[in-house]
Design a protein around this motif. Structure first.
Motif, PDB file in Angstrom:
ATOM      1  N   GLU A 184       0.996  -0.655  -0.283  1.00  0.00           N
ATOM      2  CA  GLU A 184       0.235   0.514  -0.165  1.00  0.00           C
ATOM      3  C   GLU A 184       1.065   1.058   0.390  1.00  0.00           C
ATOM      4  O   GLU A 184       1.485   1.349   0.980  1.00  0.00           O
ATOM      5  N   LEU A 185       0.613   1.613  -0.850  1.00  0.00           N
ATOM      6  CA  LEU A 185       1.069   2.886  -1.742  1.00  0.00           C
ATOM      7  C   LEU A 185       1.455   3.958  -0.195  1.00  0.00           C
ATOM      8  O   LEU A 185       2.842   4.879   0.411  1.00  0.00           O
ATOM      9  N   GLU A 186       0.132   4.680   0.971  1.00  0.00           N
ATOM     10  CA  GLU A 186      -0.040   5.041   1.852  1.00  0.00           C
ATOM     11  C   GLU A 186       1.869   4.810   3.044  1.00  0.00           C
ATOM     12  O   GLU A 186       1.649   5.474   4.396  1.00  0.00           O
ATOM     13  N   GLU A 187       2.093   3.822   2.964  1.00  0.00           N
ATOM     14  CA  GLU A 187       2.493   3.095   3.687  1.00  0.00           C
ATOM     15  C   GLU A 187       4.763   2.634   4.120  1.00  0.00           C
ATOM     16  O   GLU A 187       5.157   1.995   4.998  1.00  0.00           O
ATOM     17  N   MET A 188       4.495   3.183   2.470  1.00  0.00           N
ATOM     18  CA  MET A 188       5.893   2.437   1.890  1.00  0.00           C
ATOM     19  C   MET A 188       6.616   3.245   2.729  1.00  0.00           C
ATOM     20  O   MET A 188       7.764   2.626   3.326  1.00  0.00           O
ATOM     21  N   ASN A 189       6.414   4.848   3.319  1.00  0.00           N
ATOM     22  CA  ASN A 189       8.129   5.547   3.879  1.00  0.00           C
ATOM     23  C   ASN A 189       8.011   4.695   4.888  1.00  0.00           C
ATOM     24  O   ASN A 189       8.924   4.343   5.872  1.00  0.00           O
ATOM     25  N   ASP A 190       7.145   4.614   5.879  1.00  0.00           N
ATOM     26  CA  ASP A 190       6.836   3.545   6.902  1.00  0.00           C
ATOM     27  C   ASP A 190       7.636   2.425   7.323  1.00  0.00           C
ATOM     28  O   ASP A 190       8.310   2.230   8.319  1.00  0.00           O
ATOM     29  N   ILE A 191       7.082   1.712   6.318  1.00  0.00           N
ATOM     30  CA  ILE A 191       7.595   0.246   6.101  1.00  0.00           C
ATOM     31  C   ILE A 191       8.911   0.817   5.871  1.00  0.00           C
ATOM     32  O   ILE A 191       9.758  -0.314   6.268  1.00  0.00           O
ATOM     33  N   VAL A 192       9.610   0.849   4.160  1.00  0.00           N
ATOM     34  CA  VAL A 192      10.855   1.218   4.108  1.00  0.00           C
ATOM     35  C   VAL A 192      11.599   1.643   5.376  1.00  0.00           C
ATOM     36  O   VAL A 192      13.122   0.912   5.563  1.00  0.00           O
ATOM     37  N   ALA A 193      11.578   2.067   6.191  1.00  0.00           N
ATOM     38  CA  ALA A 193      12.356   2.503   7.679  1.00  0.00           C
ATOM     39  C   ALA A 193      12.823   2.200   8.264  1.00  0.00           C
ATOM     40  O   ALA A 193      13.770   1.945   8.767  1.00  0.00           O
ATOM     41  N   ILE A 194      11.927   0.473   8.423  1.00  0.00           N
ATOM     42  CA  ILE A 194      12.826   0.025   9.875  1.00  0.00           C
ATOM     43  C   ILE A 194      12.540  -1.396   8.353  1.00  0.00           C
ATOM     44  O   ILE A 194      13.665  -2.153   9.572  1.00  0.00           O
ATOM     45  N   ALA A 198       8.639   3.063  -2.977  1.00  0.00           N
ATOM     46  CA  ALA A 198       9.401   2.262  -1.523  1.00  0.00           C
ATOM     47  C   ALA A 198      11.123   2.368  -2.393  1.00  0.00           C
ATOM     48  O   ALA A 198      11.782   1.920  -1.413  1.00  0.00           O
ATOM     49  N   GLY A 199      11.481   1.921  -3.902  1.00  0.00           N
ATOM     50  CA  GLY A 199      12.924   2.232  -3.807  1.00  0.00           C
ATOM     51  C   GLY A 199      13.585   2.870  -3.744  1.00  0.00           C
ATOM     52  O   GLY A 199      14.728   2.855  -3.610  1.00  0.00           O
ATOM     53  N   LYS A 200      12.706   4.270  -3.945  1.00  0.00           N
ATOM     54  CA  LYS A 200      13.512   5.662  -4.397  1.00  0.00           C
ATOM     55  C   LYS A 200      13.667   5.856  -2.911  1.00  0.00           C
ATOM     56  O   LYS A 200      14.905   6.297  -2.033  1.00  0.00           O
ATOM     57  N   ARG A 201      13.117   5.146  -1.532  1.00  0.00           N
ATOM     58  CA  ARG A 201      12.923   5.466  -0.173  1.00  0.00           C
ATOM     59  C   ARG A 201      14.109   4.919   0.066  1.00  0.00           C
ATOM     60  O   ARG A 201      14.855   4.896   1.102  1.00  0.00           O
ATOM     61  N   ALA A 202      14.734   3.560  -0.220  1.00  0.00           N
ATOM     62  CA  ALA A 202      15.252   2.453  -0.030  1.00  0.00           C
ATOM     63  C   ALA A 202      16.550   2.592  -0.125  1.00  0.00           C
ATOM     64  O   ALA A 202      18.116   2.694   0.351  1.00  0.00           O
ATOM     65  N   ASN A 203      16.280   3.877  -2.184  1.00  0.00           N
ATOM     66  CA  ASN A 203      18.327   4.562  -2.506  1.00  0.00           C
ATOM     67  C   ASN A 203      18.442   5.455  -0.874  1.00  0.00           C
ATOM     68  O   ASN A 203      19.145   5.566  -0.891  1.00  0.00           O
ATOM     69  N   GLU A 204      17.436   6.071  -1.319  1.00  0.00           N
ATOM     70  CA  GLU A 204      17.054   7.172   0.735  1.00  0.00           C
ATOM     71  C   GLU A 204      18.313   6.265   1.411  1.00  0.00           C
ATOM     72  O   GLU A 204      19.086   7.488   1.873  1.00  0.00           O
ATOM     73  N   ARG A 205      17.636   4.901   2.174  1.00  0.00           N
ATOM     74  CA  ARG A 205      18.272   4.783   3.285  1.00  0.00           C
ATOM     75  C   ARG A 205      19.652   4.222   2.927  1.00  0.00           C
ATOM     76  O   ARG A 205      20.147   3.840   4.239  1.00  0.00           O
ATOM     77  N   GLY A 206      19.648   4.372   1.583  1.00  0.00           N
ATOM     78  CA  GLY A 206      20.604   2.582   1.542  1.00  0.00           C
ATOM     79  C   GLY A 206      20.926   1.360   1.376  1.00  0.00           C
ATOM     80  O   GLY A 206      21.977   0.861   2.239  1.00  0.00           O
TER      81      GLY A 206
END
Length: 278
Positions: free
Chosen positions: A49-59, A81-89
Motif C-alpha cells: 500500500e502506497l500510504e505505508e511505503m515510507n514507514d515500512i521501508v524506514a524499518i 519504496a525503491g526511492k525511499r530504500a535508496n535514500e536509506r541506503g
C-alpha cells in the motif's frame, strides 16, 4: 576456497541479524517467499500500500520488488519504496518476472530501472536480456527456448553486459547461475531440474538474495547475492533427495525444510562455485 567460506559465513550473519525484508511481490508466491525468509532466519513483511511505503521501508533491512502479478497501483508503490530504500541506503532486489511479455510489464521494468538504483537484478536469461536492452523472446515467466539457443552471446556475456549497463549486480539463474557486477563473475552449479517444476522457486531465490544482502550490507553484495543463489540451489538438491519417489508437492515443502535446517558448514560443503576467468 575463500569465496565459499565467505559465502557460508554470510548465512551466520542472516541468522544473527534477522534482517527485515520488505516485499512488494506477487500473490501467487507470496506465502512461499514469507516462509523461505523465515526458514533462512530473516523476517518477512509483505506490504504494497502506497500510504505505508515510507514507514515500512524506514524499518526494513532490504527491499525485494517482484512484478509477477503486476498492476498499476503496485507499480506506484514499487517506485516509491525503491526511492525511499535508496535514500536509506538499503539493498534493493528486483525480480523482473516475465519482462518482455507485455507492454505494461516492459514499461514497469524500464521505469523501475530508471528511477530506482538497484542493488541486485535477478532473473532468467530472457528477463535479463530484456533488462539489458537486448532482443528477448520471453515465454511467459520462463526463459524461452529461442533465447536459450542463441549463439551470439553466452548467458555469462549477457549477465555481464547487463551489470555494466545497469550498474548493479546481476544474478542470471538457470542450469548454471551467473552472478556478476560486470567485472567479477561467479558461476554456481548447484540446483536440480525439479526446481523449474514447481511455482515460486525463482521468487524464493530473490527473497534469499534480499535476506543475505540485508544481513551483510557492509560486506560484498556480490558474495551476498551469490550466497542467496547457492542456498536456493543446494536446498533444491536436498529437497530432491528428501522427496525422491514422492511428488512435486513433497519436493516443494522439502525446499523450505532444507533451508530451515541449513547451516554454514553444509552450505560450504555443498556449494559448487567458481570464479570466471578474467
Amino acid at each position: 576456497m575463500e569465496i565459499i567460506q565467505t559465502i557460508a559465513g554470510s548465512l551466520e550473519a542472516v541468522r544473527r541479524n534477522k534482517p527485515l525484508v520488505h516485499h512488494i511481490t506477487n500473490y501467487v508466491t507470496v506465502n512461499d517467499c514469507a516462509n523461505i525468509a523465515l526458514a533462512v532466519g530473516a523476517s518477512p513483511i509483505m506490504a504494497d500500500e502506497l500510504e505505508e511505503m515510507n514507514d515500512i521501508v524506514a524499518i526494513a533491512s532490504a527491499l525485494v520488488i517482484n512484478i509477477g502479478t503486476l498492476n498499476r497501483r503496485t507499480i506506484e508503490s514499487m517506485v516509491a519504496a525503491g526511492k525511499r530504500a535508496n535514500e536509506r541506503g538499503i539493498p534493493v532486489v528486483l525480480d523482473p518476472v516475465g519482462a518482455g511479455a507485455s507492454a505494461l510489464r516492459n514499461t514497469a521494468v524500464e521505469q523501475l530501472l530508471r528511477e530506482v538504483k538497484m542493488s541486485v537484478l535477478r532473473g532468467n536469461l530472457s528477463e535479463i536480456r530484456f533488462a539489458a536492452g537486448l532482443e528477448s523472446l520471453t515465454k511467459g515467466v520462463d526463459a524461452s527456448e529461442a533465447d536459450l539457443a542463441r549463439s551470439e552471446e553466452t548467458a555469462q556475456e549477457v549477465a555481464e553486459r547487463a551489470a555494466r549497463k545497469l550498474g548493479c549486480i546481476v544474478a542470471l539463474t538457470g542450469a548454471t547461475d551467473f552472478i556478476t557486477d560486470g567485472k567479477r563473475t561467479l558461476l554456481i552449479r548447484n540446483g536440480v531440474p525439479q526446481l523449474s517444476g514447481v511455482t515460486g522457486t525463482g521468487c524464493m531465490c530473490s527473497t534469499l538474495i534480499g535476506a543475505f544482502c540485508g544481513a551483510n550490507q557492509e560486506g560484498d553484495l556480490l558474495l551476498a547475492a551469490a550466497a542467496g543463489v547457492a542456498a536456493m540451489g543446494i536446498a533444491g538438491e536436498l529437497a530432491a533427495e528428501a522427496a525422491e519417489g514422492k511428488g512435486s508437492g513433497s519436493f516443494h515443502i522439502a525446499i523450505i525444510d532444507a533451508v530451515s535446517r541449513m547451516d554454514s558448514e553444509l552450505l560450504a560443503g555443498r556449494a559448487e562455485i567458481e570464479a570466471a576467468a578474467l
